[in-house]
Write an enzyme that holds these catalytic residues in place. Structure first.
Site, PDB file in Angstrom:
ATOM      1  N   HIS A  82     -28.945  -6.604 -28.369  1.00 44.28           N
ATOM      2  CA  HIS A  82     -28.019  -6.806 -27.250  1.00 44.28           C
ATOM      3  C   HIS A  82     -27.111  -5.594 -27.181  1.00 44.28           C
ATOM      4  CE1 HIS A  82     -25.336  -8.746 -24.412  1.00 44.28           C
ATOM      5  NE2 HIS A  82     -24.352  -8.227 -25.115  1.00 44.28           N
ATOM      6  N   ASP A 161     -22.223 -21.501 -20.773  1.00 51.94           N
ATOM      7  CA  ASP A 161     -21.762 -20.111 -20.667  1.00 51.94           C
ATOM      8  C   ASP A 161     -21.705 -19.671 -19.209  1.00 51.94           C
ATOM      9  OD1 ASP A 161     -21.171 -17.350 -21.576  1.00 51.94           O
ATOM     10  OD2 ASP A 161     -23.101 -16.970 -20.639  1.00 51.94           O
ATOM     11  N   ARG A 168     -13.914 -17.642 -16.434  1.00 47.70           N
ATOM     12  CA  ARG A 168     -13.137 -16.583 -17.102  1.00 47.70           C
ATOM     13  C   ARG A 168     -12.956 -15.379 -16.190  1.00 47.70           C
ATOM     14  NH1 ARG A 168     -16.780 -15.243 -21.664  1.00 47.70           N
ATOM     15  NH2 ARG A 168     -15.326 -13.588 -22.096  1.00 47.70           N
ATOM     16  N   SER A 183     -19.978 -16.190 -25.872  1.00 49.09           N
ATOM     17  CA  SER A 183     -20.771 -15.998 -24.657  1.00 49.09           C
ATOM     18  C   SER A 183     -22.040 -15.181 -24.955  1.00 49.09           C
ATOM     19  CB  SER A 183     -19.898 -15.301 -23.613  1.00 49.09           C
ATOM     20  OG  SER A 183     -20.656 -14.871 -22.526  1.00 49.09           O
ATOM     21  N   LYS A 187     -26.251 -16.994 -25.935  1.00 49.88           N
ATOM     22  CA  LYS A 187     -27.472 -16.676 -25.178  1.00 49.88           C
ATOM     23  C   LYS A 187     -28.537 -16.060 -26.083  1.00 49.88           C
ATOM     24  CE  LYS A 187     -24.649 -14.770 -22.249  1.00 49.88           C
ATOM     25  NZ  LYS A 187     -23.879 -14.081 -21.271  1.00 49.88           N
TER      26      LYS A 187
HETATM   27  N1  URA Z   1     -21.114 -10.237 -21.746  1.00 51.67           N
HETATM   28  C1  URA Z   1     -21.307 -11.574 -21.823  1.00 51.67           C
HETATM   29  O1  URA Z   1     -22.424 -12.050 -21.757  1.00 51.67           O
HETATM   30  N2  URA Z   1     -20.228 -12.352 -21.996  1.00 51.67           N
HETATM   31  C2  URA Z   1     -18.966 -11.874 -22.089  1.00 51.67           C
HETATM   32  O2  URA Z   1     -18.051 -12.639 -22.252  1.00 51.67           O
HETATM   33  C3  URA Z   1     -18.785 -10.486 -21.995  1.00 51.67           C
HETATM   34  C4  URA Z   1     -19.879  -9.682 -21.829  1.00 51.67           C
END
Ligand code: URA
Length: 410
Positions: A82, A161, A168, A183, A187
């Site tokens: 990621h 999320d 948010r 978050s 995932k």
């Molecule tokens: N990327 C995400 O998936 N979530 C966040 O909160 C910030 C960046």
């Protein structure tokens, strides 16, 4: 569960239990907890933070708010990476097929670009016919067949999320480390991984502007990954200049193809290998060899064809997505290139139409910047520094104003 008490406890700095957090996330996902209470709670977390235990509990609750991938017993190790996002960052397009050459499974779920940073899904969708929304069964079958799938977040994956991130975004609670960690990690962990590598970027073109903040985020991401039983490592990388020589969706697919065919720029190849070697079975030299000898390219061909595209199109993607205007920016004096500011180049790409200001905006796959010179290069007056690919005079002008500020020669 009494939600006002739950919010109050966080407001007053108490540690929330895993059960409370799970109950809240369940209620919020089901619609029983309204947005205004979730917003108040997110703001309390923003100010009071969360312990590592709470962050782990939140991550798990969000991960289990939807479906979690299952892989057959005895299947190869599942790996992924990621990135917190940068300008010209096309590493995923190279790394996913590369790792699948290594008897690993790469069930890569990626996102779209938002703000100045590009998104892997947008780049993939510039390939005619390429489908990023595979069903769970299609993904499982493709992993078993070729070891790699590159897909978007399905409706069933981490719905908590999706809802919380949108909330948010409009309540000034995005920049909270525990909320960011939960978050991102919910995932990734929903892919049921064995190993994960994180590319945490810092600098003008990144989410985190300085190294200290990136270190804090990296440590929190790794702690949560390990707490959830996944071998997790982070690499901190500067994002002061764009990665490679291109920024823009189709242009980045072209540069990825160049790299998969053994002609990648040094910084892009280095970062890809730096990340891949942390989760691969084989050593770096073997990974580098697969980029040079056509093995990684052949895996890319399989991947593109499996998801509805044609590999030959990816070799001529810049002709497929040609822009009416191409403008070469040249050096105004002799000297050394000392600045090619990633943030400003990213903003120029947005001005050209390569990204979106809000999630529903359409993007232009063709536009962007290519031939970007690297900091440290000696240049002479009139020498090309980059080429802008634009759709209209108006967007070209806006991009050039930003690019003018991005470049310095000393
Ligand atoms: N990327 C995400 O998936 N979530 C966040 O909160 C910030 C960046």
């Amino acid at each position: 569960m009494h939600i006002p008490t739950f919010i109050e406890r966080k407001r007053d700095g108490h540690e929330l239990s895993a059960e409370e957090i799970a109950g809240f996330i369940r209620g919020y996902t089901d619609g029983e907890v309204p947005d205004y209470q979730a917003a108040a709670w997110a703001m309390a977390v923003y100010f009071k933070g969360m312990t590592a235990t709470e962050t782990g509990a939140l991550t798990r609750a969000m991960m289990h708010s939807g479906s979690v991938m299952t892989h057959p017993a005895g299947s190869p190790p599942k790996v992924d990476k990621h990135s917190t996002g940068g300008i010209g960052d096309k590493v995923s397009l190279i790394l996913a097929p590369l790792l699948a050459c290594d008897d690993l499974w790469v069930p890569m779920i990626s996102g779209r670009g938002l703000g100045i940073t590009g998104g892997t899904l947008d780049k993939l969708e510039s390939i005619p016919g390429f489908r990023v929304s595979l069903s769970e069964n299609e993904t499982a079958a493709q992993l078993a067949r070729i070891g790699v799938a590159m897909i978007g977040q399905t409706a069933n994956l981490c719905p908590a999320d999706k809802k919380l991130y949108a909330l948010r975004d409009v309540t000034a609670t995005v920049p909270s480390i525990p909320l960011i960690v939960a978050s991102i990690m919910s995932k990734k962990l929903a892919e049921s991984l064995d190993r994960l590598v994180l590319d945490v970027k810092f600098g003008s073109g990144a989410f985190m502007q300085n190294r200290a903040d990136a270190e804090t985020l990296a440590a929190a991401l790794c702690a949560t990954g390990r707490e959830c039983g996944v071998r997790t490592e982070a690499v901190l990388t500067p994002m002061s200049e764009p990665l490679g020589h291109t920024a823009g969706n189709a242009l980045e697919v072209w540069e990825s193809v160049e790299t998969l065919q053994g002609r990648g720029p040094a910084d892009l190849v280095k970062l890809t290998l730096d990340l891949a070697e942390r989760i691969a079975n084989v050593p770096r030299t073997q990974l580098a060899h697969w980029l040079d000898d056509g093995t990684a390219w052949r895996k890319w061909v399989q991947l593109v064809e499996a998801q509805g595209g044609r590999a030959a199109d990816t070799e001529r993607i810049v002709e497929i997505h040609a822009t009416p205007l191409r403008h070469v920016v040249t050096a105004s004096r002799d000297g050394k290139l000392t600045r090619m500011d990633a943030g400003l180049i990213g903003r120029a790409c947005i001005a050209l139409g390569a990204g979106r200001a809000k999630a529903s905006d359409a993007i232009d796959f063709a536009v962007g910047v290519s031939g970007i010179s690297k900091i440290g290069t000696a240049v002479q007056t009139g020498e090309p520094l980059l080429t802008v690919h634009a759709r209209s005079d108006e967007t070209l002008k806006a991009a050039l104003a930003l690019i003018g500020q991005a470049i310095e020669i000393a």
